[in-house]
Design an enzyme around this catalytic site. Structure first.
Site, short mmCIF file in Angstrom:
data_model
loop_
_atom_site.label_atom_id
_atom_site.label_comp_id
_atom_site.label_asym_id
_atom_site.label_seq_id
_atom_site.Cartn_x
_atom_site.Cartn_y
_atom_site.Cartn_z
N GLY A 1 0.78 -1.23 0.00
CA GLY A 1 0.00 0.00 0.00
C GLY A 1 0.81 1.28 0.00
O GLY A 1 0.23 2.37 -0.11
N ARG B 1 3.19 -1.62 -5.77
CA ARG B 1 3.26 -0.36 -6.50
C ARG B 1 4.56 0.40 -6.23
O ARG B 1 5.14 0.98 -7.13
CB ARG B 1 2.06 0.51 -6.09
N GLU C 1 4.37 -6.40 1.93
CA GLU C 1 3.95 -6.84 0.59
C GLU C 1 3.86 -5.67 -0.38
O GLU C 1 2.80 -5.39 -0.93
CB GLU C 1 2.58 -7.52 0.69
N PRO C 2 4.94 -4.95 -0.58
CA PRO C 2 4.87 -3.80 -1.47
C PRO C 2 4.80 -4.21 -2.94
O PRO C 2 5.53 -5.10 -3.37
CB PRO C 2 6.19 -3.06 -1.19
N ARG D 1 -6.53 2.17 -15.10
CA ARG D 1 -6.59 2.93 -13.85
C ARG D 1 -7.34 4.27 -13.97
O ARG D 1 -8.16 4.58 -13.12
CB ARG D 1 -5.19 3.17 -13.26
N TYR E 1 -0.01 -2.21 -11.92
CA TYR E 1 -1.43 -2.34 -12.25
C TYR E 1 -1.73 -1.82 -13.65
O TYR E 1 -2.80 -1.29 -13.92
CB TYR E 1 -2.30 -1.64 -11.18
N TYR F 1 -10.50 4.18 -11.63
CA TYR F 1 -10.36 4.87 -10.34
C TYR F 1 -10.24 6.39 -10.50
O TYR F 1 -9.86 7.06 -9.53
CB TYR F 1 -9.09 4.41 -9.61
N CYS G 1 -14.35 1.60 -27.74
CA CYS G 1 -15.70 2.13 -27.89
C CYS G 1 -16.40 2.27 -26.55
O CYS G 1 -17.35 1.54 -26.24
CB CYS G 1 -16.49 1.24 -28.83
N GLU G 2 -15.92 3.16 -25.74
CA GLU G 2 -16.51 3.50 -24.45
C GLU G 2 -16.16 4.95 -24.18
O GLU G 2 -14.99 5.35 -24.34
CB GLU G 2 -15.87 2.67 -23.31
N1 LLP Z 1 -1.04 -7.07 -0.19
C1 LLP Z 1 -2.36 -7.22 -0.34
C2 LLP Z 1 -3.08 -8.14 0.52
C3 LLP Z 1 -3.04 -6.46 -1.31
O1 LLP Z 1 -4.35 -6.62 -1.44
C4 LLP Z 1 -2.31 -5.58 -2.13
C5 LLP Z 1 -2.99 -4.80 -3.16
C6 LLP Z 1 -0.93 -5.47 -1.94
C7 LLP Z 1 -0.33 -6.23 -0.95
C8 LLP Z 1 -0.06 -4.58 -2.76
O2 LLP Z 1 -0.42 -3.24 -2.65
P1 LLP Z 1 0.55 -2.11 -3.25
O3 LLP Z 1 1.82 -2.12 -2.45
O4 LLP Z 1 0.79 -2.42 -4.66
O5 LLP Z 1 -0.20 -0.85 -3.07
N2 LLP Z 1 -5.49 -1.90 -8.89
C9 LLP Z 1 -5.37 -0.87 -7.90
C10 LLP Z 1 -4.65 -1.33 -6.67
C11 LLP Z 1 -5.27 -2.55 -6.05
C12 LLP Z 1 -4.47 -3.07 -4.91
C13 LLP Z 1 -4.96 -4.39 -4.50
N3 LLP Z 1 -4.22 -4.96 -3.44
C14 LLP Z 1 -4.67 0.34 -8.52
O6 LLP Z 1 -4.34 0.28 -9.70
O7 LLP Z 1 -4.49 1.34 -7.86
#
Ligand code: LLP
Length: 425
Positions: free
Chosen positions: A239, A276, A273-274, A312, A381, A316, A352-353
């Site tokens: 996150g 992004r 769990e990084p 995205r 993503y 979002y 086409c959207e």
């Molecule tokens: N761990 C778990 C349990 C998660 O659900 C996620 C992301 C992560 C780790 C990794 O999160 P990150 O470090 O990448 O922020 N598609 C959306 C983001 C969805 C995230 C889902 N879970 C976007 O494009 O912003």
């Protein structure tokens, strides 16, 4: 703009001209910087070093095998949410014994695959899942390592579609029920409660939610230990936000500063769990302008990347910086402000959207047919959420390292689009 910069009026990835890559591989084209990927991982490794964490790169952010291999070689482990992702980790030569397996709906087959792969832990999201894991483990004659994924009811202030740690989201177990479910695990010889897991949302731009989460996490682990569990792991998920616009995201060190002391004091192991943070700003999407048109009082730039490539913005309302590869006007610091020599345009794709928009009312210099456009911060993503909607083949992916580049996924063909379909003869 990590490892992507304008030199003498044109965009480079490390030492390679983006325009040369587009000429060689066509557009839409994904370009990654290997050194950006590695330095982003390293930033986390260094920031959290004192806690000796297991960093589980979140495969869902970008699951290209070459990226997974790179992560593995640089000392990262993996967070997976499906059998498919676990398979990818194996294919990339990853060490599955340090994998965290998350996800609200693991099937028996996926649980079995996880156990066969000797994963580090399942992040368990419901009582029913605990039962299913116990049953499969019992069948196989093994003990399954589980971490309860708790929903701590913390508002991480992310987009409604990416917040996960608030009561009422589909994720995790209400924190109030943690002890009850822990007791259930203790009574079951097929399960071992190795830790807890929380993932608050994504992207998160402040450190407070993590500070609150780790505090709650340590309290719960202490409760578990007092009840006789050998619980060591606190997995705080991913996150960590990145700079999509300017400098809105804190560095990894800021997150570490609120997390590491509490973990050390509790004598716990830390998992993260990084996703992004590692790959988001290490990749861009290159497209070329197909047409421009003025209609309805607006200027549209229609280019060949679309919502099927990068969903995205459509999904979002996400903001991605967009700027030509060879701009007539130097790239600004603030992409949201009015920019002299530019005018507001809608950057759209051919799908086409009406929602197929990469940017709305964005200040851009004049572009014309064939000009290359860069959409920044597209490494996370992007490809993993891409589709073949409108029967559009996915673009190629290229990895740049210093002055060299290599293709890491070839462009899809029309034949690829229909390869799995069967028509009666
Ligand atoms: N761990 C778990 C349990 C998660 O659900 C996620 C992301 C992560 C780790 C990794 O999160 P990150 O470090 O990448 O922020 N598609 C959306 C983001 C969805 C995230 C889902 N879970 C976007 O494009 O912003």
């Amino acid at each position: 703009m990590d490892h992507f910069e304008y030199r003498d009026g044109e965009l480079f990835c490390e030492e390679v001209r983006i325009a040369d890559l587009a000429a060689e591989f066509g557009t839409p084209l994904w370009v990654y910087s290997q050194n950006a990927l590695l330095s982003n991982l390293r930033e986390i490794q260094i920031a959290f070093a004192e806690a000796e964490p297991v960093i589980c790169y979140s495969v869902k952010a970008n699951s290209n095998l070459s990226i997974l291999k790179l992560m593995n070689e640089a000392g990262s482990s993996f967070d997976v949410v499906s059998g498919g992702e676990l398979y990818r980790v194996q294919q990339a030569g990853g060490d599955t014994t340090r994998v965290a397996f998350a996800g609200v709906g693991k099937t028996d087959a996926e649980i079995r695959f996880g156990l066969e792969s000797n994963i580090l832990m399942f992040n368990v999201e419901s009582e029913a899942e605990l039962d299913a894991i116990a049953a499969v483990a019992g069948d196989m004659g093994v003990v399954a390592p589980v971490a309860l994924r708790l929903n701590p009811n913390i508002d991480a202030k992310t987009h409604a579609k990416t917040t996960t740690g608030k009561k009422g989201n589909k994720f995790g177990i209400d924190i109030e029920r943690a002890s009850e479910l822990a007791a259930k695990v203790l009574a079951d010889g097929r399960l071992s409660l190795v830790g807890i897991h929380m993932h608050l949302g994504s992207p998160i731009l402040t450190t407070e939610p993590y500070a609150m989460a780790v505090k709650k996490g340590v309290e719960i682990v202490n409760e578990f230990r007092a009840a006789g569990h050998d619980t060591n792991w606190i997995n705080l998920g991913g996150g960590f936000g990145i700079n999509y616009k300017q400098n809105e995201a804190p560095p990894a060190k800021a997150f570490a500063d609120v997390i590491v002391p509490a973990i050390r004091e509790a004598g716990c192991r830390l998992a993260l769990e990084p996703g992004r943070f590692i790959c988001g700003n290490a990749g861009v999407l290159i497209s070329s302008v197909t047409f421009t048109k003025r209609e309805g009082g607006k200027l549209f730039v229609i280019q060949d990347a679309a919502m099927n490539d990068l969903v995205r913005p459509a999904m979002y309302d996400a903001f991605h910086r967009i700027w030509p590869v060879k701009p007539a006007v130097a790239a600004p610091d603030d992409f949201e402000a009015e920019i002299p020599g530019c005018e507001p345009v809608d950057v759209v794709g051919p799908v086409c959207e009406s929602g197929d928009v990469l940017a709305k009312a964005r200040w851009l210099p004049e572009t014309s047919r064939g000009d290359l456009i860069c959409t920044f911060s597209a490494g996370a993503y992007g490809t993993t959420m891409s589709s073949n909607y409108n029967s559009r083949p996915r673009g190629a992916e290229v990895m740049v390292s210093g002055g060299t580049h290599r293709i890491i996924r070839r462009r899809e063909t029309y034949e690829d689009l229909v390869a799995n379909e069967i028509i009666e003869s």
